[in-house]
Every structure is written in structure tokens, then in C-alpha cells.
Write an enzyme that holds these catalytic residues in place. Structure first.
Site, PDB file in Angstrom:
ATOM      1  CB  ALA A 269      14.770  98.058  22.086  1.00 53.19           C
ATOM      2  CB  ALA A 270      13.820 101.427  26.058  1.00 50.32           C
ATOM      3  N   GLY A 273      19.845  97.208  26.939  1.00 49.89           N
ATOM      4  CA  GLY A 273      20.812  96.188  27.369  1.00 49.89           C
ATOM      5  C   GLY A 273      21.033  95.135  26.288  1.00 49.89           C
ATOM      6  CE  LYS A 274      17.248  90.718  27.601  1.00 49.62           C
ATOM      7  NZ  LYS A 274      17.000  91.825  28.557  1.00 49.62           N
ATOM      8  CG  ASP A 292      10.652 100.556  24.861  1.00 53.49           C
ATOM      9  OD1 ASP A 292      11.134  99.492  25.278  1.00 53.49           O
ATOM     10  OD2 ASP A 292       9.830 101.244  25.521  1.00 53.49           O
ATOM     11  CG  ASP A 319       1.868  99.493  20.612  1.00 56.00           C
ATOM     12  OD1 ASP A 319       2.368  98.364  20.461  1.00 56.00           O
ATOM     13  OD2 ASP A 319       0.870  99.718  21.315  1.00 56.00           O
ATOM     14  CG  ASP A 338      13.819  91.519  27.416  1.00 57.99           C
ATOM     15  OD1 ASP A 338      13.478  90.565  28.128  1.00 57.99           O
ATOM     16  OD2 ASP A 338      14.441  92.506  27.844  1.00 57.99           O
ATOM     17  CB  CYS A 391      12.732  89.751  34.026  1.00 62.72           C
ATOM     18  SG  CYS A 391      11.810  91.267  34.013  1.00 62.72           S
TER      19      CYS A 391
HETATM   20  C1  LIG Z   1      11.698  94.150  29.814  1.00 62.26           C
HETATM   21  S1  LIG Z   1      11.728  95.776  29.283  1.00 62.26           S
HETATM   22  C2  LIG Z   1      12.899  95.729  27.975  1.00 62.26           C
HETATM   23  C3  LIG Z   1      14.341  95.712  28.430  1.00 62.26           C
HETATM   24  C4  LIG Z   1      15.314  95.751  27.262  1.00 62.26           C
HETATM   25  N1  LIG Z   1      15.073  94.697  26.301  1.00 62.26           N
HETATM   26  C5  LIG Z   1      16.743  95.658  27.736  1.00 62.26           C
HETATM   27  O1  LIG Z   1      17.349  94.589  27.661  1.00 62.26           O
HETATM   28  O2  LIG Z   1      17.278  96.682  28.181  1.00 62.26           O
HETATM   29  C6  LIG Z   1      10.216  95.894  28.397  1.00 62.26           C
HETATM   30  C7  LIG Z   1      10.041  97.152  27.600  1.00 62.26           C
HETATM   31  O3  LIG Z   1       8.829  97.045  26.852  1.00 62.26           O
HETATM   32  C8  LIG Z   1       8.362  98.346  26.611  1.00 62.26           C
HETATM   33  N2  LIG Z   1       6.972  98.244  26.111  1.00 62.26           N
HETATM   34  C9  LIG Z   1       5.834  98.061  26.811  1.00 62.26           C
HETATM   35  N3  LIG Z   1       4.776  97.988  25.968  1.00 62.26           N
HETATM   36  C10 LIG Z   1       5.278  98.123  24.719  1.00 62.26           C
HETATM   37  C11 LIG Z   1       4.692  98.136  23.420  1.00 62.26           C
HETATM   38  N4  LIG Z   1       3.374  97.970  23.249  1.00 62.26           N
HETATM   39  N5  LIG Z   1       5.494  98.316  22.364  1.00 62.26           N
HETATM   40  C12 LIG Z   1       6.828  98.488  22.522  1.00 62.26           C
HETATM   41  N6  LIG Z   1       7.434  98.477  23.723  1.00 62.26           N
HETATM   42  C13 LIG Z   1       6.672  98.293  24.806  1.00 62.26           C
HETATM   43  C14 LIG Z   1       8.577  99.041  27.933  1.00 62.26           C
HETATM   44  O4  LIG Z   1       8.627 100.432  27.757  1.00 62.26           O
HETATM   45  C15 LIG Z   1       9.918  98.449  28.380  1.00 62.26           C
HETATM   46  O5  LIG Z   1      10.972  99.297  28.037  1.00 62.26           O
END
Ligand SMILES: C[S@@+](CC[C@H](N)C(=O)[O-])C[C@H]1O[C@@H](n2cnc3c(N)ncnc32)[C@H](O)[C@@H]1O
Length: 452
Positions: A269-270, A273-274, A292, A319, A338, A391
Site C-alpha cells: 500500500a505504501a 496513492g491507491k 506494507d 509482510d 500493486d 509498474c
Molecule cells: C509499487 S509499491 C506500492 C505503491 C502503492 N500501492 C501506491 O500506490 O502508493 C510496492 C510496495 O510493496 C512493498 N512491499 C515489498 N515487499 C512487500 C511484502 N512482502 N509485503 C508487503 N509489502 C511489500 C514495498 O515496500 C512498496 O511500498
């Protein structure tokens, strides 16, 4: 004659020191614009014209770093990665200015003498002397690509492996793709927070501030403003009326289409944005569990959520592969995944990424994405929907994962997407492309869990 002279690049000694320091700090401070800001402040870069010139060079070095480093290696005989960091920064600046710009004589003099003094003061006089000694060879250097692919690296400003991959995906459109990602990005995409205001009101406020603004035809809550724009001192931003978001990213929440009162899980989520967009679509009614793994990014999500007046988000710093254990199975009307990815679709926005990316990373990300998809599959209620987005432009992270998911989870069917962008390489999926849609590269696949 005078006019011609004026067109040449001119950088005073203070500017040379500032740009070398910015490039040096850029290796340790992220995001890189913070490094630039700190270095420019330290060297008192107040004049708008000088700031503009140095900023242009700063991002140019990032975009061309792999090529500049090859040139350094040709001249110095070793990879710049093992050189003293101040020497490396000074060489990167010198090569960029000499190879890609048109410096006047004074700038060349400053680049030789002042840069040499500056790195001596930062390291050891021998380092400065070494730089001074090889400077003439930088002036004489001419790139000498041996193959067509090496020549294309200089034309497209990208590593050979990435060019090969884009060629396989896009064929004749490869050139257009790289031209689009290398174009100067003056327009900043933002989304209007409909819980607090309307696009019309925000357009009016931008116009009153003298900021050029256009509304997206695909997603009316997305506006594009002509930068630079200082978000930190922006009333609209501080009051949570706008958030920075690419159009392709905003399309995701619209496709998942969460309704007021529903239970939604956002698995990656972090910075939000979404998540925030979905809360707006849900009119602040229902629940969004926002997972996140990254604490710092999650802090930004929490800031946005509170600033934007959102009440329905529960942030969970865990996680997301553990989400079904934490929340239980079949609890969500909608799941947004995402996914973390190589971000290869964003190389226009993150110019240095193309040189940092490693091809081996693709398989690693695809594996993590599959594990997150497993978690998503468990969370969706019968009749509920899951949106998978990345992305990245690489098939392994996109269509291949969708095929794998459909084979593994027979209870899911693909819901065919028919716009606002183009079909993906698997029927029913969708892709946004920088050269076709003036946004980042993005992939979408929508699934529904069939009711028994
Ligand atoms: C593409 S970004 C998300 C952007 C977000 N959805 C937005 O629209 O702002 C992918 C995110 O996945 C998180 N991430 C990576 N591995 C993860 C895991 N095992 N569990 C949860 N989050 C994870 C990263 O910290 C990162 O913030």
C-alpha cells in the site's frame, strides 16, 4: 558571434563545486533531489538560472551514468566504482559537461582547475592532481561503439540488455519508447482528493497561482501541472487536497472500483496513492486494511491518510504474505495487489534506475509477486475481485504471472479489461506505455473469484 557565445554552457566556480558535491551526495542521500538541495544550499546557489543549469546537469548525469562510467573506464583504465567517491563525482561531471553539452572556455577552465582544487580539499592533493593530469584526455575522448547495439546504447541512453528486451516487446516502437522516457519531464501528474474538493476548484486555484494545468481526459480527478512546483509550500498539498500520482496509477483504483461499505485489502500500500484513492471512491465508508513491509514508506501513507481526511484505513506494517493469517481467509470484497516490482516502467521518472537495474532481479521479483498473489487469492471472498498491477514492462512480472495464477487458482477467472489503455500481451490484460499514453509503463489484470 556574441549570440553564439551566449548559447554555450557557462558554470562559475561555485556552480562546479555545487554540482560535484550534489553528485557525490546523490550516492548516499535518497531521494536524490534531497542531495541536490543540500549541496546547492551549501554552495549558495540562489540564482534561478544557475539552479536550472545545474539541475539539468545533475539529472543528465543520472540518465547517462552507465555511458559516462564506460567513458571514464576507457580513459582511466578501471571502473569508476573503485575510485575515490569525490574523484568519481568530479569525473562524472566533467565527462557529462564535455561529452553532452557545449561548455565555454571559462567553464572548461573552471572544470579543470576549480574541480581539481575542490576534490583536493575534500580528499588528498594527489587525487586533485591526478584529476588535473587526465583532464586533457577527457577533452579528447570520443565514444567508439563497436557494434550496432553499443551504438544504440548511446542513442537510447540505456544498457544493451534493456534495449534488447524492449525490442522484443515493442519491435519498431523501440525508438519511440526510449525517446518518450528520455524526453524532459516538465509536467507533474497529481490527483485531486474528492473528499475535500473538486477538480474544477483545484484547477481554479492553480490558475490563480499562475500554474499551467490540464485535466486528464481518461481520469478527470487527475490533473497535470507544469513544473517545477514546490509541494512543501503548497497550500493545496498541505491541506491534503492533492496528492502526486501518475495517471496510470490512478487508473488502477478506478478499475478495482471499490464501493462504499466494502472490505478492501491493499497488500502493497505504501506510500498510499491507491489506498487514498480507493478511500475516496468508497466515500470514506467501509474498511481498507493497508499492508506494507516498509516502515518509512508506511509513515508517509499515515501522513497522507490523516492529511486527506480519510477515516477508514487501518495501516498494518507486516509482510503481506502473512495477511491471510492476520485477517483470516475470504474476508475481502476487493484486493489490490500493486506489487513490488523492478519498476522498469518508471525509467523516465527515475532516470538512474536503468543503470541500477539488473536482469537477474526480474526472476526474483516474479517469485515474490507469485507469493503475494497466493496471499491475495486466499483473501478474496467468493464473488470478490482482485486487481494485480505492476509498474514493470517485463513479461515475467506481468502476463507470465497472470498465466501462472490462472493455472494455479482455478476458482479465479480473468475479467477482461477494455481501456482506457491498450491490450496487454495476454487477452483481457491491459498495459499503459510511456510513448503511447504519456504516462509511466503499467500493467493491469483483474480477476474475479467465482462463486461455487
Ligand atoms: C509499487 S509499491 C506500492 C505503491 C502503492 N500501492 C501506491 O500506490 O502508493 C510496492 C510496495 O510493496 C512493498 N512491499 C515489498 N515487499 C512487500 C511484502 N512482502 N509485503 C508487503 N509489502 C511489500 C514495498 O515496500 C512498496 O511500498
Amino acid at each position: 558571434m556574441e549570440a553564439e557565445k551566449e548559447k554555450k554552457l557557462s558554470i562559475p566556480p561555485r556552480g562546479i563545486r555545487a554540482i560535484i558535491e550534489a553528485v557525490r551526495l546523490g550516492e548516499v542521500i535518497k531521494p536524490s533531489q534531497y542531495a541536490k538541495r543540500e549541496a546547492f544550499k551549501k554552495h549558495d546557489i540562489k540564482e534561478a538560472w544557475l539552479n536550472r543549469v545545474l539541475t539539468m546537469i545533475f539529472y543528465d548525469i543520472m540518465k547517462k551514468q552507465g555511458l559516462i562510467d564506460k567513458a571514464i573506464k576507457d580513459v582511466v583504465g578501471v571502473t569508476p566504482l573503485i575510485l575515490d567517491p569525490w574523484l568519481r563525482a568530479a569525473l562524472r561531471v566533467a565527462f557529462d559537461v564535455v561529452l553532452f553539452h557545449d561548455p565555454n572556455q571559462n567553464t572548461l577552465k573552471n572544470l579543470k582547475w576549480k574541480a581539481s582544487d575542490f576534490i583536493s580539499s575534500k580528499t588528498h592533493p594527489y587525487v586533485g592532481m591526478y584529476y588535473w593530469d587526465i583532464f586533457e584526455r577527457i577533452l579528447e575522448y570520443k565514444p567508439n561503439p563497436k557494434t550496432e547495439l553499443e551504438r544504440l546504447e548511446w542513442e537510447y541512453l540505456a544498457p544493451a540488455w534493456l534495449i534488447e528486451r524492449v525490442r522484443k516487446l515493442l519491435g519498431d516502437e523501440t525508438k519511440a519508447f526510449f525517446e518518450a522516457v528520455n524526453r524532459k519531464h516538465e509536467w507533474i501528474s497529481i490527483r485531486v482528493n474528492t473528499l475535500k474538493t473538486t477538480p474544477e476548484e483545484v484547477i481554479k486555484e492553480f490558475e490563480e497561482e499562475g500554474v499551467e494545468v490540464v485535466q486528464s481526459k481518461r481520469i478527470p480527478v487527475v490533473l497535470k501541472i507544469k513544473g517545477p512546483y514546490d509541494f512543501d509550500s503548497s497550500y493545496l498539498f498541505r491541506k491534503g487536497k492533492i496528492i502526486v500520482q501518475e495517471e496510470a496509477s490512478a487508473v488502477a483504483s478506478v478499475i478495482l472500483d471499490p464501493k462504499p461499505g466494502e472490505v478492501v485489502v491493499d497488500l502493497a500500500a505504501a506510500p498510499g496513492g491507491k489506498t487514498t484513492h480507493m478511500a475516496e471512491l468508497m466515500k470514506n465508508r467501509g474498511k481498507i486494511f493497508a499492508f506494507d513491509i516498509d516502515k518509512a514508506r508506511m509513515k508517509r501513507l499515515k501522513d497522507f491518510v490523516s492529511r486527506m481526511g480519510i477515516k477508514i484505513v487501518k495501516p498494518i506494517v507486516k509482510d503481506a504474505r502473512k495477511a491471510p493469517e492476520i485477517l483470516g481467509e475470504e474476508v475481502a470484497d476487493r484486493v489490490m495487489l500493486d506489487a513490488p516490482c523492478t519498476s522498469s516502467g518508471t525509467i523516465g521518472k527515475n532516470p538512474e534506475l536503468r543503470w541500477r537495474l539488473r536482469e537477474q532481479k526480474i526472476e526474483e521479483m516474479a517469485q515474490l509477486q507469485r507469493e503475494l498473489l497466493e496471499s491475495a487469492a486466499k483473501l478474496v471472498k467468493p464473488g470478490g475481485r482482485l486487481l494485480y498491477t505492476t509498474c514493470s514492462i517485463f513479461i515475467e512480472e506481468d502476463e507470465d504471472n497472470v498465466s501462472w495464477f490462472l493455472e494455479t487458482y482455478k476458482e479465479f477467472r480473468l475479467v477482461k479489461l477494455s481501456g482506457p489503455y491498450d491490450p496487454g500481451f495476454l487477452e483481457g490484460t491491459m498495459r499503459a506505455w510511456p510513448h503511447r499514453h504519456e504516462t509511466i509503463g503499467f500493467f493491469y489484470a483483474l480477476f474475479e473469484k467465482v462463486t461455487q
